[in-house]
Structures are given as structure tokens and as C-alpha cells.
Design an enzyme around this catalytic site. Structure first.
Site, PDB file in Angstrom:
ATOM      1  CG  ASP A 181     -29.406  38.213  -0.808  1.00  0.00           C
ATOM      2  OD1 ASP A 181     -29.129  38.497   0.383  1.00  0.00           O
ATOM      3  OD2 ASP A 181     -28.764  38.668  -1.772  1.00  0.00           O
ATOM      4  CB  CYS A 213     -30.646  39.144   4.773  1.00  0.00           C
ATOM      5  SG  CYS A 213     -31.643  40.375   5.551  1.00  0.00           S
ATOM      6  CG  HIS A 238     -35.567  40.264   5.800  1.00  0.00           C
ATOM      7  ND1 HIS A 238     -36.252  41.432   6.029  1.00  0.00           N
ATOM      8  CD2 HIS A 238     -34.740  40.511   4.748  1.00  0.00           C
ATOM      9  CE1 HIS A 238     -35.870  42.347   5.141  1.00  0.00           C
ATOM     10  NE2 HIS A 238     -34.957  41.806   4.366  1.00  0.00           N
TER      11      HIS A 238
END
Length: 300
Positions: A74, A77, A287
Site C-alpha cells: 500500500d 510501503c 514498492h
């Protein structure tokens, strides 16, 4: 819509994998560890140029680390991966957490900067919001308490279990991220004021406030920090701000930069020698996952 990174076969396999994965696994903030090359083979099976580059990148990381832990993807991260790593290896409270007025930070800043009242707090279900300074104070107290308790655990297995437990408690976990975001704002204000007063500041600070969207700390709060965790994650320059705030060096393997000078990037790039180091992996600067189990260094 065409996917430039993966071929059709890969995309179809991923859809099947997602259907097979139980919904409970999606709720894990930091998944159990997995062999790093096994993870790579599962994620990057195709023969696209990007897949080949990723495999090369993972092979390089596997020279240093045996396993990987996948981090929930999300918009928290980067904060999640960094804080998890910091707590996993913590042996003492950082100096900035020792400060007597640490928990008074929100009150002190709000008394000087009225615009901080527009800080966007995370939603709390089932109860009304209190005063903004009280809410943030609560998060800061929790951060110090958790850091202290985990750093006092001697055994590595027990320490890891305590971290896993904390990162399964959503209410506490997200409160810690809000504390980190507020501390990043505090650091940004200090840097901005130091630069205005002619003091020396790190290069990233100039870049942080050179953006059209963050010419000063107020704009930084409105256009960036308020969105972290909600509608956006950390940008590159904000990774520097996070590292500077925690007084940790964040070392990142940037897999899509494999075979370039930026494959291993340090935030900040001129860290203090006594700052602890946490290591992350990213495929796209959005990410972040966590490498674990450092390989034994062998002498030739």
C-alpha cells in the site's frame, strides 16, 4: 491494456495465483521469508528484457542475502519496510527518541505553525478525533514505547517474533507510520529554517524545497506528507528525508538499475559513520521488500 513489463502468459499466471491466494495472506504486513531466488523465479518467469534484468538484479542481491520478506504494497510501503528493518535490528533507543521534549513535539510545533492544524490524521474507526496535538502525541509515545521494548529483547528469534506481532496489529502499526510522517515534517522544518539562517544543510534539502509543490514545509505537508499512506507513497527525495529523520542509512537495491552506478543507492548518500544501516529491495522505486539472512562473508 498492454503491459510493457510482462508477457500475456505471465499476466495470466499471476491472475491464477491471486485467485489461489487466501484473503488472510493479503492482510500480512510483512510476509514470512522465502528463498530469494525462488521468489525471483516465481515473479519473473518471462523472457522480456525487464524480466531478464530483474533476474540479474536478484542474483546480485542473493550474493549477500539468502531470503526475502514481501511487504504489503500500500502507500505506506516505504515506511513499513524501513521501520520493520530498523526495529528488527534495534539494540537501543536512538538518541532522538531519548529527548525529554520528544512527546511534546506536536504541541510545540502547533504553537509556532498554525498551518499544522491541517495535518491529515489517519481515520480512527469508532471514536471521535481528539485534539490534533493529543492524537500525534499518542503516536509518538507509542513509537518510543515499541522501539524501547523491542530493542531490549536480546534473543534474535524473540526479537523477530515481537516485530512480527507488532506488524500484525493494524491499529498500532498505522499509528507508528503517522508518528514517522510527523517526525519527517519536524525534520523538514528544521532543515528549511537552517537553510534560511545561512546554516549548512544536506543537498537533498535543497532538492526537497526546489520542487514547485514543496517550496516550504507548509506546501510539503499539504502536497506530499498528507498524501503518504492515503493517495501516494514516498518519492525519492522523501526517502532521504526519512533516512535523515530516523538517523539511519537506508541502503536500497534498485533492481531496475542493475548494471548501473545506481543499482545500490544510499539514503543519504553521505551518511554519518555511526548511523545504523537498513537494507531494502525495490523493483520500481515504488514498492519495497526486505532482504533477510545475510550470507556469511568468506575470506579468499
Amino acid at each position: 491494456e498492454e503491459d510493457m513489463y510482462r508477457d500475456a502468459e505471465e499476466i495470466e499466471r499471476e491472475k491464477i495465483l491471486l485467485c489461489e491466494t487466501s484473503s488472510s495472506e493479503h492482510k500480512l504486513s510483512v510476509a514470512p521469508e522465502m528463498d530469494i531466488m525462488e521468489y525471483c523465479r516465481k515473479e519473473w518467469r518471462g523472457n522480456t528484457p525487464v524480466a531478464k534484468k530483474m533476474r540479474k538484479g536478484y542474483e546480485a542481491v542473493a550474493q549477500k542475502f539468502q531470503s526475502i520478506r514481501r511487504v504489503r504494497g500500500d502507500n505506506y510501503c516505504a515506511l513499513r519496510a524501513t521501520l520493520f528493518q530498523a526495529l528488527s535490528q534495534a539494540t537501543q533507543l536512538p538518541n532522538w527518541l531519548h529527548s525529554e521534549d520528544f512527546t511534546m513535539l506536536s504541541e510545540n510545533l502547533l504553537s509556532k505553525y498554525d498551518w499544522i492544524k491541517q495535518w491529515q490524521l489517519k481515520e480512527k474507526l469508532g471514536r471521535k478525533m481528539g485534539k490534533i496535538s493529543d492524537e500525534i502525541k499518542e503516536y509518538l509515545i507509542l513509537l518510543r514505547k515499541k522501539w524501547k521494548s523491542i530493542s531490549e529483547i536480546k534473543g534474535p528469534v524473540e526479537k523477530q517474533e515481537a516485530c512480527d506481532k507488532l506488524f500484525k496489529n493494524e491499529e498500532e502499526e498505522y499509528s507508528l507510520y503517522e508518528a514517522l510522517k510527523f517526525l519527517m515534517l519536524n525534520t523538514a522544518i528544521k532543515l528549511y529554517n537552517d537553510a534560511k539562517n545561512g546554516m549548512r544543510v544536506p543537498v537533498f534539502s535543497w532538492l526537497l524545497f526546489a520542487r514547485d509543490t514543496s517550496g516550504n514545509p507548509c506546501q510539503l505537508m499539504h502536497n506530499h506528507l498528507n498524501h503518504i499512506g492515503h493517495s501516494g507513497g514516498l518519492e525519492q527525495v522523501e526517502m532521504f528525508l526519512l533516512a535523515y529523520t530516523l538517523q539511519y542509512t537506508i541502503q536500497v537495491y534498485r533492481l531496475y538499475k542493475h548494471s548501473t552506478d545506481e543499482f545500490i543507492t544510499l539514503y543519504p548518500n553521505d551518511p554519518e559513520e555511526d548511523w545504523p544501516v537498513v537494507t531494502l529491495i525495490t523493483e520500481d522505486d515504488r514498492h519495497y521488500n526486505i532482504p533477510v539472512r545475510r550470507c556469511q562473508e568468506t575470506m579468499l
